[in-house]
Scaffold this active site. Sequence first.
Site, mmCIF file in Angstrom:
data_model
loop_
_atom_site.group_PDB
_atom_site.id
_atom_site.type_symbol
_atom_site.label_atom_id
_atom_site.label_comp_id
_atom_site.label_asym_id
_atom_site.label_seq_id
_atom_site.Cartn_x
_atom_site.Cartn_y
_atom_site.Cartn_z
ATOM 1 N N GLU A 446 42.267 87.994 55.325
ATOM 2 C CA GLU A 446 43.341 88.949 55.002
ATOM 3 C C GLU A 446 44.586 88.143 54.693
ATOM 4 O O GLU A 446 45.024 87.362 55.528
ATOM 5 C CB GLU A 446 43.696 89.806 56.218
ATOM 6 C CG GLU A 446 42.609 90.685 56.754
ATOM 7 C CD GLU A 446 42.894 91.055 58.210
ATOM 8 O OE1 GLU A 446 41.910 91.209 58.945
ATOM 9 O OE2 GLU A 446 44.083 91.158 58.588
ATOM 10 N N ARG A 482 49.103 82.540 54.517
ATOM 11 C CA ARG A 482 47.825 83.124 54.114
ATOM 12 C C ARG A 482 47.596 83.000 52.601
ATOM 13 O O ARG A 482 46.488 82.736 52.162
ATOM 14 C CB ARG A 482 47.776 84.602 54.538
ATOM 15 C CG ARG A 482 47.819 84.794 56.062
ATOM 16 C CD ARG A 482 46.445 84.679 56.632
ATOM 17 N NE ARG A 482 46.387 84.729 58.079
ATOM 18 C CZ ARG A 482 45.888 85.743 58.782
ATOM 19 N NH1 ARG A 482 45.470 86.831 58.181
ATOM 20 N NH2 ARG A 482 45.816 85.666 60.083
#
Length: 516
Positions: A446, A482
């Site tokens: 994610e 991320r």
Amino acid sequence: MSVRFSLTAGLFTNNEISDETKLAVEKAIEEANTTLFRKGVPRGVDVTEVGQITGFHISKNSIELNFESGTYTRAHDALFRFKKHVAPVLGTYRLGIRGIDVKKFHITMAGVPDGVRIPNLPFIKSHTLADGELTLDLKVTSADLENKVPDRILNLIEEKIQATNYGGKGEHWELVFASAQKPRSFTRDPTEEMVKRNWIRHGASRGQWIHGPQSVQLFRAFEQIVLERIIRPLGFAEMIFPKLTPWEVWMRSGHAKGVYPEIYYVCTPKTRDPVFWEDVGDYYKVTGIVPVEMIREKIDGPIGGLCYAQCPSFWPFVQGETLGTASLPVKVFDRSGTSHRYESGGIHGIERVDEFHRIEIVWLGTAEQTVDMADKLHDAYHQVFEEILELEWRCARVTPWFMAQEGMVDTGKTPQTVEGGACGCGERVGTTDYEAYLPYSDSWLEFQNVSINGDKYPKGFNVKIQSNEPCWSGCSGVGLERWTAAFLAQKGLDSDGWPDMVKQLVGEPEEIFRFM
Ligand code: SER
Ligand code: ZN
């Protein structure tokens, strides 16, 4: 689920109760049972569900009453209704009520599964659970009853029962879109490669990295893309949200319900008098050890924690306000600092850290405006991931972030109170996660989310809009670590393999350090 409340309480009077008064009180009890307690109860409800005074004893200075109820005019509500009803009756005999003494309060619930975690609270003296019947013996004052403590305990137990029922099922996940598979040429762990090249090094604190110039060049390139392709075209304005979040904010955002295991707590000195602190510095000077226990004695709090979800601390800016129709939807973003989470231990790469960097995008307006903005963001992100970053990615409807962070179980129903408008908005409340494929671990990461948070935040912070329609909000968190982990895992660390725009924005890697 069937629930019974049983309460014994004494009303104390400031003077002796005469025989004449006794008769008047008995009449008041009769009236309460036959009419007062039935007020507001829907027709057709079984009378045994409605609060009743099932026994009483009138002595010199007190009226002791037993109340029994199901879930209508609950025993404690009946007590206060009766108190209000009987006060003027006593008044005619020059008597006043001095106080209420709660002698016994039991709640019995049927159909409670084994293994439910019964809360450990000062209000629960003891409990028994046998054959699916749970009995709670409460220790409560009349102030606790007025504060609806029994009702909240009941809600809490219902929540725990749901947690038991849904506990094993895991979080919700429902695919919305998946991109085509992209070439999978690089298969190494990007964190290890970044460390090898000194782009990053471990910080001194847990789950913390020091980002060298090359890593920051990538962060800034990604920020630039988000700014130019998403934030500016959609008209978001930059703000700076505080990064220390006090309990007041987390009480309104709902985090106070369950974020505790993951907070970085913040404490304040009991005083800033240098003399008060002298011992601590002295101890360190002679031992070389920071005396943590000694410090613990000299601090207050915790007053809250370090920034966790980023958007909650925006809300005091608009708290208690009514926003003009012309200003809607309000569109803002913050990229002014770090977020902190006490992550699970063990070795993780830059994709799972205790200190991370995120651009947080927040918008609010009517339900339609909120949903429309989420759709625009989805379209913009789609373009960026396909055309600029050329990622292999997918997105999925997941447990709403605010429920996950409050430790609430996902029953598949978001706690949305507003019915969907013309756009079917009610259906749209929730979180969509964006995930990127990681070839080195054959898994998905994610790397950002987009959420329609319904009326949760405007309600929590008491924000209204001029038209009087329900105010809704949304937020989207773009995690820079991320993005970096996802991008490098797919494209590798050599810029030759990167899409042109990223290569251009990053520029020549800045090699500043030469470690010997
Ligand atoms: N506030 C949201 C979250 O914490 C988006 O960043 O997930
Ligand atoms: Zn948010």
